[in-house]
Motif scaffolding. Structure first.
Motif, PDB file in Angstrom:
ATOM      1  N   ASN A  47     -19.453 -24.352  46.139  1.00 28.80           N
ATOM      2  CA  ASN A  47     -19.592 -25.795  46.319  1.00 28.80           C
ATOM      3  C   ASN A  47     -18.405 -26.250  47.165  1.00 28.80           C
ATOM      4  OD1 ASN A  47     -19.524 -28.591  46.096  1.00 28.80           O
ATOM      5  ND2 ASN A  47     -20.037 -28.603  43.916  1.00 28.80           N
ATOM      6  N   GLU A  48     -18.670 -26.696  48.371  1.00 26.19           N
ATOM      7  CA  GLU A  48     -17.585 -27.107  49.265  1.00 26.19           C
ATOM      8  C   GLU A  48     -16.758 -28.251  48.696  1.00 26.19           C
ATOM      9  OE1 GLU A  48     -18.478 -27.458  53.492  1.00 26.19           O
ATOM     10  OE2 GLU A  48     -20.176 -26.101  53.189  1.00 26.19           O
ATOM     11  N   ASP A  49     -17.321 -29.029  47.784  1.00 16.07           N
ATOM     12  CA  ASP A  49     -16.553 -30.111  47.160  1.00 16.07           C
ATOM     13  C   ASP A  49     -15.378 -29.571  46.356  1.00 16.07           C
ATOM     14  OD1 ASP A  49     -18.343 -31.921  48.222  1.00 16.07           O
ATOM     15  OD2 ASP A  49     -19.488 -32.149  46.354  1.00 16.07           O
ATOM     16  N   LEU A  50     -15.443 -28.311  45.934  1.00 10.41           N
ATOM     17  CA  LEU A  50     -14.365 -27.712  45.142  1.00 10.41           C
ATOM     18  C   LEU A  50     -13.258 -27.107  46.003  1.00 10.41           C
ATOM     19  CD1 LEU A  50     -16.527 -25.855  42.454  1.00 10.41           C
ATOM     20  CD2 LEU A  50     -15.445 -28.121  42.278  1.00 10.41           C
ATOM     21  N   GLU A  51     -13.458 -27.075  47.311  1.00 14.57           N
ATOM     22  CA  GLU A  51     -12.509 -26.366  48.171  1.00 14.57           C
ATOM     23  C   GLU A  51     -11.176 -27.082  48.345  1.00 14.57           C
ATOM     24  OE1 GLU A  51     -14.469 -25.304  51.822  1.00 14.57           O
ATOM     25  OE2 GLU A  51     -15.809 -23.913  50.801  1.00 14.57           O
ATOM     26  N   ALA A  52     -11.125 -28.379  48.145  1.00 14.16           N
ATOM     27  CA  ALA A  52      -9.863 -29.114  48.289  1.00 14.16           C
ATOM     28  C   ALA A  52      -8.880 -28.726  47.186  1.00 14.16           C
ATOM     29  CB  ALA A  52     -10.118 -30.615  48.268  1.00 14.16           C
ATOM     30  N   ASP A  53      -9.408 -28.371  46.025  1.00 10.94           N
ATOM     31  CA  ASP A  53      -8.583 -27.941  44.891  1.00 10.94           C
ATOM     32  C   ASP A  53      -9.334 -26.808  44.199  1.00 10.94           C
ATOM     33  OD1 ASP A  53      -6.634 -27.770  42.935  1.00 10.94           O
ATOM     34  OD2 ASP A  53      -7.449 -29.443  41.757  1.00 10.94           O
ATOM     35  N   LEU A  54      -9.135 -25.603  44.702  1.00  8.71           N
ATOM     36  CA  LEU A  54      -9.918 -24.456  44.238  1.00  8.71           C
ATOM     37  C   LEU A  54      -9.760 -24.227  42.733  1.00  8.71           C
ATOM     38  CD1 LEU A  54      -9.248 -21.883  47.102  1.00  8.71           C
ATOM     39  CD2 LEU A  54     -11.376 -23.126  46.642  1.00  8.71           C
ATOM     40  N   PRO A  55     -10.865 -23.998  42.036  1.00 12.85           N
ATOM     41  CA  PRO A  55     -10.800 -23.664  40.619  1.00 12.85           C
ATOM     42  C   PRO A  55     -10.035 -22.347  40.404  1.00 12.85           C
ATOM     43  CG  PRO A  55     -13.046 -24.220  41.271  1.00 12.85           C
ATOM     44  CD  PRO A  55     -12.240 -24.093  42.526  1.00 12.85           C
ATOM     45  N   GLN A  56      -9.409 -22.199  39.267  1.00  9.08           N
ATOM     46  CA  GLN A  56      -8.583 -21.025  38.985  1.00  9.08           C
ATOM     47  C   GLN A  56      -9.347 -19.706  39.140  1.00  9.08           C
ATOM     48  OE1 GLN A  56      -5.187 -21.235  38.636  1.00  9.08           O
ATOM     49  NE2 GLN A  56      -5.344 -19.030  38.994  1.00  9.08           N
ATOM     50  N   PRO A  57     -10.606 -19.603  38.683  1.00  8.43           N
ATOM     51  CA  PRO A  57     -11.311 -18.332  38.894  1.00  8.43           C
ATOM     52  C   PRO A  57     -11.448 -17.961  40.380  1.00  8.43           C
ATOM     53  CG  PRO A  57     -12.445 -19.617  37.222  1.00  8.43           C
ATOM     54  CD  PRO A  57     -11.392 -20.518  37.826  1.00  8.43           C
ATOM     55  N   LYS A  59      -9.235 -18.888  42.763  1.00  6.91           N
ATOM     56  CA  LYS A  59      -7.879 -18.472  43.159  1.00  6.91           C
ATOM     57  C   LYS A  59      -7.612 -17.035  42.707  1.00  6.91           C
ATOM     58  CE  LYS A  59      -5.834 -23.094  42.970  1.00  6.91           C
ATOM     59  NZ  LYS A  59      -4.898 -23.976  42.234  1.00  6.91           N
ATOM     60  N   ASP A  60      -8.051 -16.716  41.495  1.00  9.74           N
ATOM     61  CA  ASP A  60      -7.868 -15.351  40.980  1.00  9.74           C
ATOM     62  C   ASP A  60      -8.642 -14.344  41.822  1.00  9.74           C
ATOM     63  OD1 ASP A  60      -6.327 -16.496  38.957  1.00  9.74           O
ATOM     64  OD2 ASP A  60      -7.911 -16.343  37.441  1.00  9.74           O
ATOM     65  N   LEU A  61      -9.878 -14.694  42.185  1.00  4.02           N
ATOM     66  CA  LEU A  61     -10.674 -13.828  43.052  1.00  4.02           C
ATOM     67  C   LEU A  61      -9.968 -13.624  44.388  1.00  4.02           C
ATOM     68  CD1 LEU A  61     -13.369 -12.318  43.750  1.00  4.02           C
ATOM     69  CD2 LEU A  61     -14.174 -14.521  44.653  1.00  4.02           C
ATOM     70  N   HIS A  62      -9.480 -14.681  44.982  1.00  5.15           N
ATOM     71  CA  HIS A  62      -8.778 -14.581  46.258  1.00  5.15           C
ATOM     72  C   HIS A  62      -7.573 -13.642  46.151  1.00  5.15           C
ATOM     73  CE1 HIS A  62     -10.385 -18.489  48.332  1.00  5.15           C
ATOM     74  NE2 HIS A  62     -11.348 -17.658  47.974  1.00  5.15           N
ATOM     75  N   ALA A  63      -6.819 -13.752  45.074  1.00  2.00           N
ATOM     76  CA  ALA A  63      -5.649 -12.886  44.893  1.00  2.00           C
ATOM     77  C   ALA A  63      -6.070 -11.420  44.791  1.00  2.00           C
ATOM     78  CB  ALA A  63      -4.865 -13.305  43.649  1.00  2.00           C
ATOM     79  N   LYS A  64      -7.150 -11.147  44.078  1.00  2.00           N
ATOM     80  CA  LYS A  64      -7.632  -9.768  43.933  1.00  2.00           C
ATOM     81  C   LYS A  64      -8.090  -9.206  45.278  1.00  2.00           C
ATOM     82  CE  LYS A  64      -7.153  -9.383  39.466  1.00  2.00           C
ATOM     83  NZ  LYS A  64      -6.181  -8.462  38.884  1.00  2.00           N
ATOM     84  N   ILE A  65      -8.804 -10.011  46.040  1.00  2.00           N
ATOM     85  CA  ILE A  65      -9.269  -9.539  47.352  1.00  2.00           C
ATOM     86  C   ILE A  65      -8.081  -9.264  48.266  1.00  2.00           C
ATOM     87  CG2 ILE A  65     -10.591 -10.132  49.426  1.00  2.00           C
ATOM     88  CD1 ILE A  65     -12.390 -11.895  47.579  1.00  2.00           C
ATOM     89  N   LYS A  66      -7.108 -10.162  48.293  1.00  2.00           N
ATOM     90  CA  LYS A  66      -5.932  -9.975  49.153  1.00  2.00           C
ATOM     91  C   LYS A  66      -5.191  -8.688  48.821  1.00  2.00           C
ATOM     92  CE  LYS A  66      -4.982 -14.873  49.977  1.00  2.00           C
ATOM     93  NZ  LYS A  66      -4.094 -16.000  49.648  1.00  2.00           N
ATOM     94  N   SER A  67      -5.124  -8.351  47.537  1.00  2.00           N
ATOM     95  CA  SER A  67      -4.340  -7.188  47.119  1.00  2.00           C
ATOM     96  C   SER A  67      -5.084  -5.865  47.277  1.00  2.00           C
ATOM     97  CB  SER A  67      -3.918  -7.350  45.656  1.00  2.00           C
ATOM     98  OG  SER A  67      -5.029  -7.203  44.791  1.00  2.00           O
ATOM     99  N   ALA A  68      -6.363  -5.921  47.586  1.00  2.00           N
ATOM    100  CA  ALA A  68      -7.187  -4.703  47.624  1.00  2.00           C
ATOM    101  C   ALA A  68      -7.143  -4.002  48.973  1.00  2.00           C
ATOM    102  CB  ALA A  68      -8.633  -5.052  47.287  1.00  2.00           C
ATOM    103  N   ASP A  69      -7.272  -2.684  48.914  1.00  2.00           N
ATOM    104  CA  ASP A  69      -7.391  -1.869  50.117  1.00  2.00           C
ATOM    105  C   ASP A  69      -8.849  -1.632  50.494  1.00  2.00           C
ATOM    106  OD1 ASP A  69      -4.544  -1.269  50.443  1.00  2.00           O
ATOM    107  OD2 ASP A  69      -4.777  -0.106  48.592  1.00  2.00           O
ATOM    108  N   ALA A  70      -9.757  -1.746  49.511  1.00  2.00           N
ATOM    109  CA  ALA A  70     -11.177  -1.473  49.746  1.00  2.00           C
ATOM    110  C   ALA A  70     -12.002  -2.118  48.641  1.00  2.00           C
ATOM    111  CB  ALA A  70     -11.419   0.035  49.793  1.00  2.00           C
ATOM    112  N   VAL A  71     -13.333  -2.104  48.839  1.00  2.00           N
ATOM    113  CA  VAL A  71     -14.245  -2.811  47.935  1.00  2.00           C
ATOM    114  C   VAL A  71     -15.484  -1.966  47.649  1.00  2.00           C
ATOM    115  CG1 VAL A  71     -15.583  -4.933  47.605  1.00  2.00           C
ATOM    116  CG2 VAL A  71     -13.514  -4.990  49.021  1.00  2.00           C
ATOM    117  N   ILE A  72     -15.927  -2.010  46.388  1.00  2.00           N
ATOM    118  CA  ILE A  72     -17.217  -1.441  46.001  1.00  2.00           C
ATOM    119  C   ILE A  72     -18.076  -2.580  45.454  1.00  2.00           C
ATOM    120  CG2 ILE A  72     -18.484   0.097  44.449  1.00  2.00           C
ATOM    121  CD1 ILE A  72     -15.959   1.830  44.252  1.00  2.00           C
TER     122      ILE A  72
END
Length: 187
Positions: A47-57, A59-72
């Motif tokens: 929901n683009e309305d949530l992008e101004a203040d991203l919900p914690q889940p 933000k947590d997803l973003h942190a996990k993706i940033k820290s990863a070398d690869a994805v399954i």
């Protein structure tokens, strides 16, 4: 150096075959590769309305993706496609606009089904989406597992040597795929 792989199950069902398969992949990871299965059940619908203040889940997803070398991505098949929860996670990982965290990460897709096609339709449909967000998706070998209930016990332990060999072979190829892209990033 440890390679960090994040993994997503497209099924939220408690006794999901897809999640059990993903856990079998996690247990079978080669030396030097760790696999973290990411819970996507708490992500709000995109929901683009949530992008101004991203919900914690998110933000947590973003942190996990940033820290990863690869994805399954592990997907069941629903009506010849992958699940909406996977699409939601992929969309959040590429948002807000201009913040695509997936780009240039090596990835693979695995699919399973208690039926005969092994999630063939879902895997191939999901490929279209991950190509768009610029994940480096491994094309070969493909991984479809039909009649998965015949390959594992109730706890999700692989009971057939052929299935374990299939998982190990996919890991061998995926490990090489990860190394190919991560070695070019480090040069």
């Amino acid at each position: 150096m440890e390679t960090k792989v994040i993994a997503f199950s497209g099924s939220l069902r408690k006794e999901s075959y897809t999640t059990k398969l993903l856990k079998a992949f996690q247990k079978s990871a080669p030396v030097g590769i760790t696999v973290e299965i990411i819970d996507i059940s708490t992500l709000p619908f995109i929901n683009e309305d949530l992008e101004a203040d991203l919900p914690q889940p998110v933000k947590d997803l973003h942190a996990k993706i940033k820290s990863a070398d690869a994805v399954i991505f592990a997907t069941p098949e629903y009506n010849r496609s992958y699940s909406p929860v996977l699409k939601n996670a992929i969309d959040w990982g590429s948002r807000p606009e201009g913040n695509n965290l997936w780009k240039t990460k090596p990835a693979t897709i695995i699919g399973c089904s208690p039926y005969s096609l092994g999630a063939f339709g879902a895997v191939n449909h999901l490929r279209q989406v991950v190509l768009y967000v610029n994940l480096y998706i491994m094309q070969q070998p493909e991984f479809y597992l039909s009649f998965i209930a015949d390959s594992m016990d109730e706890q999700g332990n692989i009971t057939k040597k052929e299935t374990q060999d299939f998982i190990n072979g996919h890991w061998k190829a995926f490990g090489e795929w990860i190394e190919k892209f991560n070695s070019t990033k480090n040069n």
